[in-house]
Design an enzyme around this catalytic site. Sequence first.
Site, short mmCIF file in Angstrom:
data_model
loop_
_atom_site.label_atom_id
_atom_site.label_comp_id
_atom_site.label_asym_id
_atom_site.label_seq_id
_atom_site.Cartn_x
_atom_site.Cartn_y
_atom_site.Cartn_z
N GLY A 299 0.82 -1.20 0.00
CA GLY A 299 0.00 0.00 0.00
C GLY A 299 0.85 1.26 0.00
O GLY A 299 1.93 1.31 -0.60
N SER A 300 0.40 2.26 0.74
CA SER A 300 1.01 3.59 0.64
C SER A 300 2.44 3.68 1.18
O SER A 300 3.13 4.66 0.90
CB SER A 300 0.14 4.61 1.36
N THR A 301 2.89 2.71 1.96
CA THR A 301 4.28 2.76 2.40
C THR A 301 5.23 2.68 1.21
O THR A 301 6.39 3.09 1.31
CB THR A 301 4.60 1.62 3.39
N PHE A 302 4.73 2.17 0.09
CA PHE A 302 5.58 2.06 -1.10
C PHE A 302 5.74 3.40 -1.83
O PHE A 302 6.61 3.55 -2.69
CB PHE A 302 5.00 1.01 -2.07
N LYS A 303 4.92 4.38 -1.50
CA LYS A 303 4.98 5.67 -2.19
C LYS A 303 6.32 6.37 -2.00
O LYS A 303 6.75 7.14 -2.86
CB LYS A 303 3.83 6.57 -1.71
#
Length: 572
Positions: A299-303
């Site tokens: 999820g957003s931790t990959f951004k």
Amino acid sequence: RSHPGAARPLLRDEPVTLIERRIGLIFAGFLVLLAIAAVRSFQLGVVDRSSLASAASAQQLINADVPAERGAIVDRGGKELAVSEASGDVSATPYLIKDPVRVAAKLAGIVDEPEADLLKQLTRKDTGFVYLAKGVTGARADKVRALNIEGIDVAPGYKRWYPQATLASQVLGITGADGEGKTGLEYSLEDTLRGEDGQRSTVRDGVGESVSVRDTKKSVPGARVQLTIDSAIQAKVESVLAGVGRTYDPKGATAVVMDPKTGSVYAMANWPAVDANQLLPRDPYLSQNRAVGYTYEPGSTFKAITVAGALEDKVVTPDSVFTLPPTLQIYDRVIKEAHERGWAEMNVSQILAESSNVGAVTIALEQRKLKGKTRFDMWARRFGFGKKTGIDLPGEEQGILLQPKDYSGATIANLPIGQGLAVTQVQMAQAYAAVANGGILREPHLIGAVDGKVTPPAAGQRIISAQTSAQLRHMLKGTFQAGGTAYGVSLDGYDFAGKTGTAEKIDPQTGTYSKDKYVASFIGFAPAGNPGLLISVMVDEPKAVTSGGSVAAPAFAKIAEFALPQLGIPSR
């Protein structure tokens, strides 16, 4: 002269003839017995000579292994996590057992072995020595000795014991009844820990008493392994995860705490807890070290990885401004924000702090337009995704990262926001450590020293510039500031930097994203300016509240509050 009715008198030679006949019969009987003895002597001396000699030797000379003491596993301060305690190995000399059925019945309840298996061993004819049970506790061994059964011996041995019970149990693993490592570090370090068994020769007399005992080969104990794990931090992390479990009733929760500069792991915890001294639970999910063996969409931790690549490619700067629509359609995929909004102008720092899905995909599209289709893939792999980290633990998964040739039109709408790929928690920790330490990707590790010989950390390789690393650290501080997804999470005296993640899980029945099952995560470091501590928290299927900012970020802060002073890390 006799008359007709008188008895006939005996002839003079008749008594002699009867005596001779009886003597002949006795002599013949002796001859038969002598013949039988001769045949038996031939059988024993010639036909059965080899087998009888072997049996006699087996009854008089017994060679047995002397188990080596398995090496201890200790934490970074020397606290024992796994040790070998003195125990007993119960053995038997089958030919000395007078009543195998009775003996098997007496021993079964003490050594905790099936009565039928014991009886089978006690009635063997092919050997003079058999093991009945290995590694029985000292108390049980004493009970066997107290029975004082002829032919039953209790030799000293070792039993694996985990003094801290549940502490790091999925990391440490267990040994089997044979003393060999079956899971975790016990398995991967088997050659290091097991040592080398010795040999003991025992000579017995005709009544089974030992007349000579000699060690023909000395046993060599296994090596002492010192981990980088800090027991106090490990215990705190497990306590925090237990609190998450009570509050949000998730399927599971996992955390990794490490030094981002060296890759040394201070803690690696899994909830629910498992006692290493008990039988493994039937559900493999519970006994699995999910930090390395469980994959999920980040999820957003990959951004942060998306932005890192764009910064390195000079496609954007932290202050680059984009005019973002409320939603963004890429082929058949509509990208939405977590919370509805209208048109907005946001710079890259805001996109990361507020975790804008539309903004992250917009950055990736800009990068693709200027640098090509494969650029995103290159950066993802450079940060270590799609392959194992090489951490010194068994069961590590490599995750899933599509090859560019397998991209669909909408793939670029998924990957930048952490969908359509699978990672392990230790991969995420490794990637963020590179952001924290100035741009160097290093293998995480748990082995600090073996028999006092220090294991140096891997040299690592530079994957982003020190400038990009510094920019990202500053940008990730925004997550904790007004408008950020972890606003309100703080610790006096320390600046945090990190990223929240809330990812829908794939429903295995439909192959589509679930509407009620999520992975809530947070990964970050402190102090933001010069990070000495990195913490990753992943909560699998929390109930009611599902966002990473609400579920995982507070757990991050609780762990940091304890670990920072424990490690002597200054606030600035």
